[in-house]
Write an enzyme that holds these catalytic residues in place. Structure first.
Site, PDB file in Angstrom:
ATOM      1  N   SER C  45      23.936  36.890  58.877  1.00 45.94           N
ATOM      2  CA  SER C  45      24.773  35.877  58.253  1.00 45.94           C
ATOM      3  C   SER C  45      24.710  34.663  59.159  1.00 45.94           C
ATOM      4  O   SER C  45      24.946  34.769  60.363  1.00 45.94           O
ATOM      5  CB  SER C  45      26.204  36.390  58.110  1.00 45.94           C
ATOM      6  N   GLU C  46      24.380  33.507  58.590  1.00 50.15           N
ATOM      7  CA  GLU C  46      23.987  32.380  59.438  1.00 50.15           C
ATOM      8  C   GLU C  46      25.140  31.753  60.225  1.00 50.15           C
ATOM      9  O   GLU C  46      24.914  30.901  61.074  1.00 50.15           O
ATOM     10  CB  GLU C  46      23.226  31.320  58.633  1.00 50.15           C
TER      11      GLU C  46
END
Lengths: 218, 237, 218, 237
Positions: C45-46
């Site tokens: 998840s960035e």
């Protein structure tokens, strides 16, 4: 005339409360011994320490905890460890207030050479090129005259350069010099027992004698 | 969880070939991948271009791979403390590219973070700048010159960590961290040897220095000598 | 014709053992539900997670632990947390094997638009521009036809672009398309109950019908 | 040890003036400096250029400073979930510069690490590239185009950490880390509010996320609301 400890002691007077300081190998390392105990100063070691402490007590050396000179050291309260990218990041970002390092030659316009003698010695620049390219305030600690009796304060460096127009101050066994923005070594203090004449003989670069030259108080 | 564990140094270094570029973590003798260096000697891999801040000492660290003449070229910032190195360099047997320490670190970071080039002021006006693009930029209110330096490309990165888990996550101890995290992130294939290998889930996710996505092969090393290069102490009074 | 879960289920078949995968907001998030349990896959998840887990159980939500869609999530064993510079560093360095994201429009040469409708909606690109500029393999999950009945598979995007020449595959409620290097949507699978004629009507860009079109098995 | 402690948000934000550029850490409502935002409202500072990944929601986070119209310009990557924001932007009251999230993070890193510019492929071929230098580089065996992006310059960076010590060292918790460490390193003056302030020596030096050299003022905040933006759960079965 100062010995190594004397040079370190004089330089220690340039260290002010609240400074982050990087000390190079050799005489600069000794500066730490002369920082007054009450003063809040943190030492940065470019292999990745902030808040470096003194050498460990015998038997307490840790192979995983060394300084940039590969010597075993300790950590003080409030210290932190980081990787080399962050270490040189904070150096480039000018978070380190004062850098003190040795030199083979310094020129009157603030160039420095300290990493290579062609054909003879090539140990490498380590972190010195990064430090001199970015530091806001750089003091050189060095012997003013080499073993052959030649001055190392020159009009122009002969050896391969480490950085250009970067040195602000030089402290040697003979005196303290500010490097003038327009070029020249401005003598501001003489070491105990050293005359201005002694200094003239030992300075190949442009020498400017301050009206207020005084004897060093250390 | 993607398992990154291999059995030992032998398995970890499978695929290493002659004439490759290999990063070695460590600063001096601190935080060096001792097991992998020994394995490289066993393998006899030749023509190595080694990216490593230092070259070890005569009889330890990368110095061992110099003795066996497995290294063709060193890319380093400081190579003192090594007579065999000096001999090979002065005789021309060994190619040497000396670059500033921060440039070395940042070229690793560039590879790690997908930045093809970075700019640094280190080396402007010196022989390090020869052949490189020099460009003026303003930073922190000051205009000055910077050198363009390229991200490293390394076939393998070989690093040493203190603790690691089966997912390849790494934690370094004290100044044995040094170049290890950036190199771990910069290799096309990254090999990590660790003092303690623990099951995934034992390390605090907030305290990982190098996420396992960057680490392709991990194993627990053994017989760490951890030699001290400059033993400096003070006396208790 | 597939519903959202059907699209996600079909895309899940593109996920292979050992992959690091980034899932965008919307249908892509649902893909996680269809990855076979035995498969080793880690979700990135960035905002700074590797090894993201499912939503927390009720009462176990942690305000400090969210995904890129700002939803409360959990961490799996072997996960790690990092800052946004490292997160996008690993994205640019192509360490993430597969990126799945939504789109408003995709063009036959692999351009994508998904962040702005001029004069109407400007939420911003978030991490989408970084992801599409660097990812090795990008699959778009989208409805093929918008609410006004117009195709979103176009010869050329009308909306402001998010990235160019980057999309490799599109999965919609009607079919699966590879984007050809020379341009064009190559139909490789049809959704259950959908005919090639249905697909022709719903595709404004260049459509190439594979000789081996088959009905999706999901 | 250099002591970085100040009493409270009021003392921490001394010197903040109208029309300055200020970084705010956080992602969505996660890891935002709640105490400092409230203090900024009290101070009534106007004309702020805010660098922040998001703009909060209508009644929390930076949304509060939008309500009071203290923000002149937002530099962000994603600004959904905020009606007042949309209204001000469409009416032209608020200047908005939208940039990719990774570009935002890396422009902070560039400031933090003394790199005047960085190159990123994000935004090539889009309106983000307008007016920017585009240059081809080879990376990872692939040649492609990159945009040149400049390091941010921020008068203040205001961040939130979980733990901090009196020397200014910071540790972040979980995804409340996000942009906080880079921004902490990127401000000309950095202010950190922490949930727990401990004496120097209590934090493990190996586990510091942001070294105190980057943090000029630190204080322990209070009354953290830590609002959740999207409460998503699953049922136990």
């Amino acid at each position: 005339m100062l010995d190594k400890n004397g040079i370190a002691k004089r330089i220690a007077k340039e260290v002010k409360d609240g400074m982050f300081v990087n000390l190079g190998i050799g005489i600069p390392t000794l500066v730490a011994n002369f920082i007054p105990p009450g003063m809040s100063v943190e030492l940065q070691s470019e292999n990745g320490i902030l808040g470096m402490g003194p050498f460990p007590f015998e038997g307490e050396e840790d192979a995983d905890l060394i300084n940039a000179g590969k010597q075993t050291v300790t950590l003080l309260k409030g210290s932190s460890i980081f990787d080399s990218a962050m270490s040189f990041g904070m150096i480039r970002a000018q978070k380190v207030d004062l850098t003190i390092l040795g030199a083979m030659e310094v020129s009157e316009n603030g160039d420095i050479a300290n990493w290579k003698i062609p054909g003879k010695m090539v140990k490498g620049m380590g972190g010195a090129m990064d430090l001199v390219a970015s530091a806001k305030n750089i003091i050189v600690a060095m012997q003013q005259v080499n073993k052959a009796g030649q001055s190392k304060l020159l009009p122009k460096c002969d050896l391969p350069l480490t950085g250009i127009n970067c040195i602000k101050k030089v402290v040697t066994e003979l005196g303290v010099y500010d490097i003038l923005p327009e070029g020249g070594f401005k003598l501001i203090e003489t070491a105990p027992g050293v005359t201005v004449d002694d200094i003239k003989k030992a300075t190949a670069g442009k020498l400017v004698i301050s009206e207020h030259v005084k004897e060093m108080a250390i | 969880m993607i398992n990154r564990v291999v059995k030992n140094a032998e398995e970890a270094l499978k695929g290493v070939k002659d004439n490759q570029t290999i990063m070695f973590g460590g600063f001096g003798l601190c935080g060096i991948p001792e097991n992998c260096i020994n394995q490289m000697i066993k393998m006899g891999t030749k023509g190595i271009t080694a990216i490593s801040n230092n070259a070890g000492v005569d009889d330890f660290g990368l110095g061992l791979l110099l003795q066996t003449k497995q290294i063709k070229k060193m890319i380093s910032s400081y190579v003192g403390e090594n007579e065999e190195f000096e001999r090979q360099m002065l005789s021309g047997e060994l190619e040497v590219e000396l670059i500033p320490q921060g440039t070395l670190a940042t070229r690793c970071l560039a590879a790690a973070y997908g930045m093809p080039v970075i700019y640094t002021p280190a080396g402007v006006g010196t022989e390090v700048a020869i052949g490189k693009e020099v460009r003026k930029f303003k930073y922190n209110g000051q205009e000055k010159e910077y050198l363009m330096e390229a991200a490293f490309e390394a076939d393998f990165a070989i690093v040493k960590a203190w603790k690691g888990d089966t997912a390849g996550n790494l934690i370094f101890k004290s100044t044995a961290r040094n170049f290890n995290p950036m190199m771990a992130m910069a290799g096309k294939i990254t090999v990590a040897e660790v003092e303690q290998l623990v099951p995934a889930g034992e390390l605090d996710p907030d305290q990982i220095h190098t996420p396992g996505i960057y680490v392709h092969r991990i194993f627990q090393g053994s017989h760490y000598e951890k030699r001290i290069e400059q033993r400096t102490v003070r006396k208790k009074n």
